[in-house]
Enzyme design. Structure first.
Site, short mmCIF file in Angstrom:
data_model
loop_
_atom_site.label_atom_id
_atom_site.label_comp_id
_atom_site.label_asym_id
_atom_site.label_seq_id
_atom_site.Cartn_x
_atom_site.Cartn_y
_atom_site.Cartn_z
N HIS A 73 0.52 -1.18 0.38
CA HIS A 73 0.68 -0.08 0.10
C HIS A 73 0.76 1.08 0.09
O HIS A 73 0.33 1.95 -0.50
CB HIS A 73 -0.96 -0.02 1.48
CG HIS A 73 -1.56 1.41 1.46
ND1 HIS A 73 -1.55 2.43 2.08
CD2 HIS A 73 -3.27 1.37 0.39
CE1 HIS A 73 -2.17 3.45 2.36
NE2 HIS A 73 -3.40 2.62 1.04
N GLU A 76 1.64 1.40 -3.77
CA GLU A 76 1.27 2.68 -4.35
C GLU A 76 0.67 4.11 -3.88
O GLU A 76 0.43 4.95 -5.22
CB GLU A 76 -0.45 2.49 -4.01
CG GLU A 76 -1.24 2.73 -4.32
CD GLU A 76 -3.12 2.25 -3.29
OE1 GLU A 76 -4.27 3.30 -3.31
OE2 GLU A 76 -3.13 1.69 -3.16
N HIS A 77 0.78 4.84 -3.34
CA HIS A 77 1.30 5.93 -2.28
C HIS A 77 2.35 6.38 -3.53
O HIS A 77 2.60 7.53 -4.00
CB HIS A 77 1.39 6.84 -0.69
CG HIS A 77 -0.26 6.35 -0.31
ND1 HIS A 77 -0.78 7.44 -0.57
CD2 HIS A 77 -1.03 5.01 0.00
CE1 HIS A 77 -1.95 6.90 0.50
NE2 HIS A 77 -2.02 6.19 0.38
N GLU A 153 -4.69 8.43 6.12
CA GLU A 153 -5.75 7.45 6.01
C GLU A 153 -6.54 6.59 6.55
O GLU A 153 -7.94 5.91 6.72
CB GLU A 153 -5.15 7.13 4.88
CG GLU A 153 -6.03 5.96 3.80
CD GLU A 153 -4.94 4.98 2.41
OE1 GLU A 153 -5.49 3.99 1.62
OE2 GLU A 153 -4.21 5.97 2.03
#
Length: 466
Positions: A73, A76-77, A153
């Site tokens: 994840h 992904e950022h 987030e």
């Protein structure tokens, strides 16, 4: 005169019909494989003005360790923070200049990067995606800045009680195993992940044999293959490559019958998810389990005429005000899954009854599902599956997910036939195999003091109907 003209037209139409032929004009999926193992799949609509192109990678949070959980994840950022050829500003400007939408997401078993653009800009979109996949800078300053973004987030996810409950459900069902970890990872990992962790994940998992380049809409298959050869031919291959859809030697996850309860009496509602072990994408029981899930369906008390819905469980719960809503689910992974129901209720004194009647209906599937409810469920499932394929991005999602998980793509017609083939006997068989007298995983959050203990709930998994 007019009568003669109409008769002549009718004769003309009869003549035309005698020469009519049936032509299948529906799109089909073309699949090619490059020499390094990268798969290219397209579903072309020649007259479409837009297209979706993207890369589906057979790697997500399941490919992490306890120490590196959250890396996929985090990557992904970092993908949109600049490459060796493009600064972050240049990347954003180039995407805006062609009017494209660039996006990415991470799941437990997949990572996806995709773009929706005008058909003429597909070469630019493929170039951008290949650049961020292979040449992201992963600068230390950007990594430090992104930690705060991911932590915020995580705070937002923690406010979504459904997400919280399902994360706990995975954690108890697959205790101490990769599928039991969250996608974002724990806070300590988010604060400690370093560039070497990100680079190592890329080196291990971003390999050609684990990737599918998908194009839908206004794309030409051979043109996309050439673009793939141009931009992805230098991708390495896994040390022990496997064909997509083939399970590795990694041991199948062990499903653990257990529970997690997080009590918060300040909340006005109880949120409960209960699930048995489900099936993987390629299981022969996949479609029967999906039909059985559709028999229970979803329900919300805000629905008009909710007591008249075809689902017996909907009727029982709405007539007795046992819950605010429920959602049945059948979640599949490569080699296992979770099949169950998620309930939200403010009727806190009757949580026992809510679960009792739910599991009683589950039990009934092993004994006496009806022809009518099975046929209705099949129709609803087909409609849901086929209507979800609306737009180039949705079709690309379907192609990418299917090929990564099974190595092939079922056409809508094949899916329809597979659902139609499910019988009442199939429902009885899978219910007896996966539901009857089976251990379950339970996750509950909120005002749950009225929820009975695991052992008493477990008894309902094999109770007789009367």
């Amino acid at each position: 005169m007019l009568g003669r003209v109409l008769k002549s037209a009718a004769r003309s139409q009869r003549g035309l019909r005698s020469f009519a032929t049936t032509t299948n004009l529906g799109p089909f999926t073309e699949i090619s494989t490059l020499s390094n193992g990268l798969t290219v799949a397209t579903e072309s609509q020649p007259h479409a003005q837009t297209a979706t192109v993207g890369v589906w990678i057979d790697a997500g949070s399941r490919a992490e360790t306890d120490k590196t959980n959250g890396t996929a994840h985090f990557l992904e950022h970092m993908a949109f923070k600049g490459t060796g050829r493009r600064s972050q500003h240049a990347l954003e400007l180039e995407v805006e200049n062609i009017g494209a939408h660039l996006n990415a997401y991470t799941s437990r078993e997949q990572t996806v990067y995709y773009a929706k653009s005008f058909s003429k800009d597909v070469p630019v979109a493929v170039d951008i995606i290949s650049d961020i996949l292979q040449n992201s800078k992963l600068e230390s300053g950007a990594i430090e800045r992104e930690r705060d973004v991911i932590l915020r987030e995580q705070q937002e996810v923690d406010k979504q009680l459904e997400e919280v409950v399902f994360d706990h459900l995975h954690a108890v069902a697959f205790q101490g195993q990769p599928l039991g970890r969250t996608i974002l990872g724990p806070k300590n990992n988010i604060l400690s992940i370093q560039r070497d962790d990100l680079a190592s994940y890329i080196q291990t998992n971003y390999t050609a044999d684990r990737m599918v380049l998908v194009g839908t809409g206004g794309v030409d298959h051979q043109s996309l293959v050439k673009l793939a050869e141009k931009h992805f031919s230098s991708l390495p291959v896994s040390a022990n490559p496997l064909a997509l859809g083939r399970l590795s030697s990694e041991r199948k996850p062990t499903f653990v019958g257990s529970e997690a309860r997080i009590r918060d009496d300040e909340l006005p509602t109880a949120h409960v998810a209960i699930a048995v072990e489900g099936v993987g994408w390629s299981s022969p029981d996949y479609f029967p389990m999906m039909v059985m899930q559709s028999i229970f369906g979803n329900w919300d008390r805000s629905l008009g005429a909710s007591s008249l819905l075809s689902s017996r469980l909907s009727h029982i719960i709405s007539s007795n005000s046992l819950a605010n809503s429920f959602m049945s689910f059948s979640t599949s992974y490569s080699d296992t899954g979770l099949w169950g129901i998620y309930l939200v209720s403010e009727n806190l004194m009757n949580l026992d009854d809510t679960l009792h009647f739910t599991l009683k209906e589950w039990t009934r599937m092993s004994i006496a599902p009806t022809e009518g409810e099975v046929e209705r469920a099949k129709s609803q499932l087909k409609a849901g599956l086929l209507l979800s394929l609306d737009g180039t991005t949705a079709v690309a999602e379907d192609i990418g997910r299917q090929i990564v998980t099974s190595g092939k793509r079922m056409t809508p017609a094949q899916i329809e036939n597979a659902v139609d083939a499910v019988s009442v006997d199939d429902i009885k068989r899978v219910a007896q195999k996966y539901l009857w007298d089976k251990d379950f995983a339970l996750a509950a959050f909120g005002n749950i003091d009225g929820l009975k203990d695991y052992g008493r709930i477990r008894n309902d998994m094999s109770s007789m109907l009367y």
